[in-house]
Design a protein around this motif. Structure first.
Motif, PDB file in Angstrom:
ATOM      1  N   ALA A  78       0.844  -1.214   0.000  1.00 19.70           N
ATOM      2  CA  ALA A  78       0.000   0.000   0.000  1.00 19.70           C
ATOM      3  C   ALA A  78       0.872   1.255   0.000  1.00 19.70           C
ATOM      4  CB  ALA A  78      -0.922  -0.012   1.214  1.00 19.70           C
ATOM      5  N   GLU A  79       1.961   1.203   0.752  1.00 21.25           N
ATOM      6  CA  GLU A  79       2.878   2.351   0.817  1.00 21.25           C
ATOM      7  C   GLU A  79       3.473   2.648  -0.564  1.00 21.25           C
ATOM      8  OE1 GLU A  79       4.636   4.604   3.444  1.00 21.25           O
ATOM      9  OE2 GLU A  79       2.482   4.447   3.342  1.00 21.25           O
ATOM     10  N   THR A  80       3.773   1.581  -1.301  1.00 19.85           N
ATOM     11  CA  THR A  80       4.347   1.765  -2.645  1.00 19.85           C
ATOM     12  C   THR A  80       3.332   2.457  -3.554  1.00 19.85           C
ATOM     13  OG1 THR A  80       5.706  -0.185  -2.336  1.00 19.85           O
ATOM     14  CG2 THR A  80       5.359   0.521  -4.609  1.00 19.85           C
ATOM     15  N   MET A  81       2.081   2.042  -3.448  1.00 18.88           N
ATOM     16  CA  MET A  81       1.051   2.689  -4.273  1.00 18.88           C
ATOM     17  C   MET A  81       0.898   4.166  -3.874  1.00 18.88           C
ATOM     18  SD  MET A  81       0.222   0.572  -6.469  1.00 18.88           S
ATOM     19  CE  MET A  81      -1.224   1.157  -7.314  1.00 18.88           C
ATOM     20  N   ARG A  82       0.934   4.411  -2.564  1.00 16.80           N
ATOM     21  CA  ARG A  82       0.785   5.803  -2.087  1.00 16.80           C
ATOM     22  C   ARG A  82       1.939   6.662  -2.612  1.00 16.80           C
ATOM     23  NH1 ARG A  82       2.713   9.024   1.576  1.00 16.80           N
ATOM     24  NH2 ARG A  82       4.084   7.496   2.548  1.00 16.80           N
ATOM     25  N   LYS A  83       3.160   6.128  -2.491  1.00 16.55           N
ATOM     26  CA  LYS A  83       4.318   6.909  -2.966  1.00 16.55           C
ATOM     27  C   LYS A  83       4.297   7.027  -4.496  1.00 16.55           C
ATOM     28  CE  LYS A  83       6.959   5.525   1.033  1.00 16.55           C
ATOM     29  NZ  LYS A  83       7.980   4.637   1.579  1.00 16.55           N
ATOM     30  N   GLY A  84       3.780   5.995  -5.132  1.00 18.70           N
ATOM     31  CA  GLY A  84       3.653   6.055  -6.593  1.00 18.70           C
ATOM     32  C   GLY A  84       2.762   7.227  -7.006  1.00 18.70           C
ATOM     33  N   ARG A  85       1.723   7.453  -6.214  1.00 20.89           N
ATOM     34  CA  ARG A  85       0.826   8.588  -6.538  1.00 20.89           C
ATOM     35  C   ARG A  85       1.548   9.912  -6.341  1.00 20.89           C
ATOM     36  NH1 ARG A  85      -2.963   4.918  -4.545  1.00 20.89           N
ATOM     37  NH2 ARG A  85      -2.799   5.646  -2.399  1.00 20.89           N
ATOM     38  N   ILE A  86       2.454   9.963  -5.363  1.00 25.23           N
ATOM     39  CA  ILE A  86       3.246  11.203  -5.178  1.00 25.23           C
ATOM     40  C   ILE A  86       4.063  11.460  -6.443  1.00 25.23           C
ATOM     41  CG2 ILE A  86       5.153  12.273  -3.884  1.00 25.23           C
ATOM     42  CD1 ILE A  86       4.219  10.796  -1.397  1.00 25.23           C
ATOM     43  N   VAL A  87       4.699  10.398  -6.950  1.00 26.14           N
ATOM     44  CA  VAL A  87       5.522  10.560  -8.167  1.00 26.14           C
ATOM     45  C   VAL A  87       4.635  10.997  -9.328  1.00 26.14           C
ATOM     46  CG1 VAL A  87       7.035   9.383  -9.826  1.00 26.14           C
ATOM     47  CG2 VAL A  87       7.155   8.777  -7.396  1.00 26.14           C
ATOM     48  N   GLU A  88       3.523  10.323  -9.474  1.00 27.94           N
ATOM     49  CA  GLU A  88       2.644  10.599 -10.612  1.00 27.94           C
ATOM     50  C   GLU A  88       2.154  12.051 -10.590  1.00 27.94           C
ATOM     51  OE1 GLU A  88      -0.621   7.868 -10.785  1.00 27.94           O
ATOM     52  OE2 GLU A  88      -1.136   8.461 -12.839  1.00 27.94           O
ATOM     53  N   GLU A  89       1.708  12.482  -9.405  1.00 30.43           N
ATOM     54  CA  GLU A  89       1.193  13.857  -9.314  1.00 30.43           C
ATOM     55  C   GLU A  89       2.310  14.873  -9.527  1.00 30.43           C
ATOM     56  OE1 GLU A  89      -0.897  13.903  -5.546  1.00 30.43           O
ATOM     57  OE2 GLU A  89      -2.270  12.368  -6.323  1.00 30.43           O
ATOM     58  N   PHE A  90       3.473  14.564  -8.987  1.00 25.73           N
ATOM     59  CA  PHE A  90       4.615  15.464  -9.143  1.00 25.73           C
ATOM     60  C   PHE A  90       4.950  15.627 -10.633  1.00 25.73           C
ATOM     61  CE2 PHE A  90       8.842  17.140  -8.894  1.00 25.73           C
ATOM     62  CZ  PHE A  90       8.954  17.744  -7.647  1.00 25.73           C
ATOM     63  N   LEU A  91       5.054  14.492 -11.321  1.00 27.21           N
ATOM     64  CA  LEU A  91       5.422  14.548 -12.742  1.00 27.21           C
ATOM     65  C   LEU A  91       4.321  15.222 -13.556  1.00 27.21           C
ATOM     66  CD1 LEU A  91       7.054  11.021 -13.305  1.00 27.21           C
ATOM     67  CD2 LEU A  91       8.187  13.192 -12.792  1.00 27.21           C
ATOM     68  N   ALA A  92       3.073  14.884 -13.235  1.00 25.12           N
ATOM     69  CA  ALA A  92       1.954  15.458 -14.014  1.00 25.12           C
ATOM     70  C   ALA A  92       1.946  16.980 -13.908  1.00 25.12           C
ATOM     71  CB  ALA A  92       0.634  14.872 -13.519  1.00 25.12           C
ATOM     72  N   SER A  93       2.204  17.488 -12.699  1.00 25.88           N
ATOM     73  CA  SER A  93       2.102  18.942 -12.536  1.00 25.88           C
ATOM     74  C   SER A  93       3.355  19.672 -13.021  1.00 25.88           C
ATOM     75  CB  SER A  93       1.830  19.279 -11.071  1.00 25.88           C
ATOM     76  OG  SER A  93       2.882  18.770 -10.271  1.00 25.88           O
ATOM     77  N   ARG A  94       4.542  19.040 -12.911  1.00 28.08           N
ATOM     78  CA  ARG A  94       5.783  19.757 -13.241  1.00 28.08           C
ATOM     79  C   ARG A  94       6.192  19.624 -14.708  1.00 28.08           C
ATOM     80  NH1 ARG A  94       4.741  19.490  -8.165  1.00 28.08           N
ATOM     81  NH2 ARG A  94       6.198  20.409  -6.659  1.00 28.08           N
ATOM     82  N   LEU A  95       6.009  18.415 -15.264  1.00 23.15           N
ATOM     83  CA  LEU A  95       6.541  18.209 -16.623  1.00 23.15           C
ATOM     84  C   LEU A  95       5.873  19.114 -17.646  1.00 23.15           C
ATOM     85  CD1 LEU A  95       7.097  14.334 -16.874  1.00 23.15           C
ATOM     86  CD2 LEU A  95       8.802  16.133 -16.584  1.00 23.15           C
ATOM     87  N   SER A 145       4.948  18.461 -24.151  1.00 26.12           N
ATOM     88  CA  SER A 145       4.964  17.246 -24.981  1.00 26.12           C
ATOM     89  C   SER A 145       5.641  16.068 -24.268  1.00 26.12           C
ATOM     90  CB  SER A 145       5.664  17.523 -26.315  1.00 26.12           C
ATOM     91  OG  SER A 145       7.059  17.615 -26.103  1.00 26.12           O
ATOM     92  N   LEU A 146       6.240  16.330 -23.097  1.00 26.45           N
ATOM     93  CA  LEU A 146       6.908  15.233 -22.372  1.00 26.45           C
ATOM     94  C   LEU A 146       5.873  14.275 -21.796  1.00 26.45           C
ATOM     95  CD1 LEU A 146       9.709  17.027 -20.319  1.00 26.45           C
ATOM     96  CD2 LEU A 146      10.045  15.190 -21.974  1.00 26.45           C
ATOM     97  N   THR A 147       6.094  12.985 -21.991  1.00 27.22           N
ATOM     98  CA  THR A 147       5.164  12.010 -21.416  1.00 27.22           C
ATOM     99  C   THR A 147       5.885  11.143 -20.386  1.00 27.22           C
ATOM    100  OG1 THR A 147       5.637  10.410 -23.156  1.00 27.22           O
ATOM    101  CG2 THR A 147       3.728  11.870 -23.495  1.00 27.22           C
ATOM    102  N   PHE A 148       5.110  10.558 -19.505  1.00 28.18           N
ATOM    103  CA  PHE A 148       5.676   9.650 -18.504  1.00 28.18           C
ATOM    104  C   PHE A 148       4.710   8.504 -18.283  1.00 28.18           C
ATOM    105  CE2 PHE A 148       3.015  10.621 -14.829  1.00 28.18           C
ATOM    106  CZ  PHE A 148       2.434  11.812 -15.224  1.00 28.18           C
ATOM    107  N   ARG A 149       5.235   7.415 -17.742  1.00 30.16           N
ATOM    108  CA  ARG A 149       4.379   6.244 -17.504  1.00 30.16           C
ATOM    109  C   ARG A 149       4.986   5.390 -16.405  1.00 30.16           C
ATOM    110  NH1 ARG A 149       6.682   5.977 -22.822  1.00 30.16           N
ATOM    111  NH2 ARG A 149       8.534   4.659 -22.737  1.00 30.16           N
ATOM    112  N   GLY A 150       4.181   4.537 -15.819  1.00 30.58           N
ATOM    113  CA  GLY A 150       4.707   3.657 -14.787  1.00 30.58           C
ATOM    114  C   GLY A 150       3.626   3.102 -13.903  1.00 30.58           C
ATOM    115  N   LEU A 151       4.067   2.492 -12.834  1.00 29.12           N
ATOM    116  CA  LEU A 151       3.195   1.786 -11.912  1.00 29.12           C
ATOM    117  C   LEU A 151       3.945   1.644 -10.601  1.00 29.12           C
ATOM    118  CD1 LEU A 151       0.432   0.378 -12.450  1.00 29.12           C
ATOM    119  CD2 LEU A 151       1.694  -1.733 -12.827  1.00 29.12           C
ATOM    120  N   GLY A 152       3.227   1.765  -9.486  1.00 28.04           N
ATOM    121  CA  GLY A 152       3.885   1.604  -8.191  1.00 28.04           C
ATOM    122  C   GLY A 152       5.035   2.576  -8.068  1.00 28.04           C
ATOM    123  N   LEU A 153       6.232   2.055  -7.817  1.00 30.44           N
ATOM    124  CA  LEU A 153       7.406   2.945  -7.752  1.00 30.44           C
ATOM    125  C   LEU A 153       8.393   2.626  -8.877  1.00 30.44           C
ATOM    126  CD1 LEU A 153       8.159   3.659  -3.985  1.00 30.44           C
ATOM    127  CD2 LEU A 153       7.631   5.304  -5.793  1.00 30.44           C
TER     128      LEU A 153
END
Ligand SMILES: Cc1ncc(COP(=O)(O)O)c(C=O)c1O
Length: 433
Positions: free
Chosen positions: A319-336, A342-350
């Protein structure tokens, strides 16, 4: 310690050390420390071998205790308490609760050993030599696994023809192509020229191939396709396993049960060499000695591996990995999007990747170098190394995670808008870090 000792006496084949050219001496949690005391946040994580953190106190404590009690260190594949306890822990705490019925096979100390034995089993079970693998795959560097691995330079270096494998496109390569239907056609058409395979091997997320995620639907269709064409499904969870994608196994999300699962890297708990193949009982066909090897029973890895499973459960690491994964996802979504929409990102968990395929050759190498200079270790993957990989230990503190991401964003912003940074761009850089 001078690095010249390596440059003078160690083989030219050395690789990671060229990207991070310092001499490391210590590590703790999510930080590597060089001999001068400089600290680096670790987004490489031993290529997935240190999911539970460097020198994890709980796991290390169990190893030290075992050593201090004169526990057996080498035992070939003889019965030992350490091995027995590891198997019991894996069965009772991981496999049985998930409803999986697998025999545990110890093929050797490293991932490629597990891939080799999976191939050997599939070929023996089905009496066929051909195996299907996906383009972009990385399954190891010994000859059998290298035949599955697609990276041209690694294949070219081996000096013999690599065969008995048919590569098919990964769904990420041609989104318009129904790859399952394509494979089905290859195996149905008696003029396709493709020999009937013994197995299909996949990574649920291609790690070295550029963080290419197979969808749940694709995994389920692949399972059905293997049944239809009488092939085994081999799931390579060497990099994606042990909680990396948010569940112990990377394929749980799809609700499928592979015939063979291969694991290594973090299965050894604290960076100890260990690999396993989980084999459905009906496919446990190798006779005693048909897959032998001296180092199939590294006791310290068993002790650490058991402790790691205990640690994972006690700390709700999935569960912690999923939670931290969301931190990464939100960080990348807002900053990139501020740096380049045009920069894209993808992934799962950490396990995340930023795709920089549209930038000039060499851009990602510059990013890796600048990150390193600023105290962040990360690796590249994918075609031409165009994907910047984010793969911290699962135990990374939120603060360190954000700090590492901040370094990466700053470097990205500076690299993709070089030299003449306008005041507007400069203010964007300030916003993203
Ligand atoms: C998915 C996958 N399979 C197999 C391997 C090979 O493992 P090893 O390097 O331990 O032989 C790796 C290594 O990175 C991997 O990522």
């Amino acid at each position: 310690m001078e690095s010249t000792v390596f440059e003078t006496f160690e083989s030219n084949v050395r690789s990671y050390c060229r990207k991070y050219p310092v001499v490391f001496s210590k590590a703790k949690g999510s930080v590597l420390i060089d001999q001068d005391g400089k600290e680096y946040i670790d987004f490489l994580c031993g290529a997935g071998s240190c999911n539970y953190g460097h020198n994890n106190d709980y796991i290390k404590g169990k190893v030290v205790e075992y050593l201090m009690n004169d526990g057996l260190l080498h035992g070939l594949d003889m019965y030992s308490v350490a091995k027995g306890e590891f198997i019991e822990c894996l069965e009772n705490k991981v496999l049985i609760p998930r409803g999986y019925d697998y025999k545990v096979l110890f093929p050797g100390p490293t991932g490629t050993n597990a891939v080799e034995v999976a191939l050997k089993i599939a070929r023996k079970v089905k009496g066929r030599s051909n195996v299907l693998a996906l383009m972009g795959a990385f399954h190891g560097m010994s000859l059998g696994s290298l035949a599955l691995t697609t990276e041209r330079s690694a294949r070219d270096a081996c000096g013999v023809a690599l065969g008995n494998v048919t590569h098919v496109p990964h769904p990420c390569m041609m989104p318009g192509l129904d790859t399952i239907a394509y494979i089905d056609m290859l195996l149905t058409d008696d003029h396709s020229g493709v020999d009937k395979p013994a197995a299909l091997i996949v990574e649920a997320v291609q790690g070295e191939g550029g963080i290419n995620v197979l969808s749940n639907e694709w995994l389920r269709d692949a399972r059905a396709l293997c049944d239809k064409h009488d092939m085994l499904l081999i799931l390579d969870d060497i990099q994606t396993g042990c909680g990396r994608t948010g569940s112990f196994f990377s394929f749980e999300r799809a609700g499928i049960v592979p015939d063979i699962v291969v694991m290594a890297k973090s299965i050894g708990g604290i960076g100890m060499p260990c690999s396993i193949a989980l084999v459905k009982p009906e496919y446990d066909v190798l006779l005693p000695g048909e897959h032998n090897g001296t180092f199939r029973g590294f006791q310290l890895a068993f002790v650490a591996g058991k402790a790691a499973i205990e640690y994972m459960l006690a700390h709700d690491l999935e569960a912690e990995t999923m939670r931290k994964g969301r931190i990464v996802e939100e960080f990348l979504a807002s900053r990139l999007r501020l740096i380049d929409p045009s920069l894209t990102f993808r992934g799962l968990g950490l396990m995340w990747g930023i795709d920089m395929g549209s930038y000039p050759c060499g851009t990602t190498q510059k990013i890796r170098k600048a990150c390193f200079e600023q105290g962040l270790i990360l690796e590249l993957s994918g075609r031409e190394d165009t994907v910047v990989k984010i793969m911290p230990p699962l135990v990374i503190e939120d603060e360190q995670l954000v700090q590492g991401l901040g370094i990466l964003m700053k470097v990205l912003a500076e690299t993709v808008s070089p030299m003449s940074m306008s005041p507007v761009k400069q203010s964007l850089v300030n916003q993203v870090v």
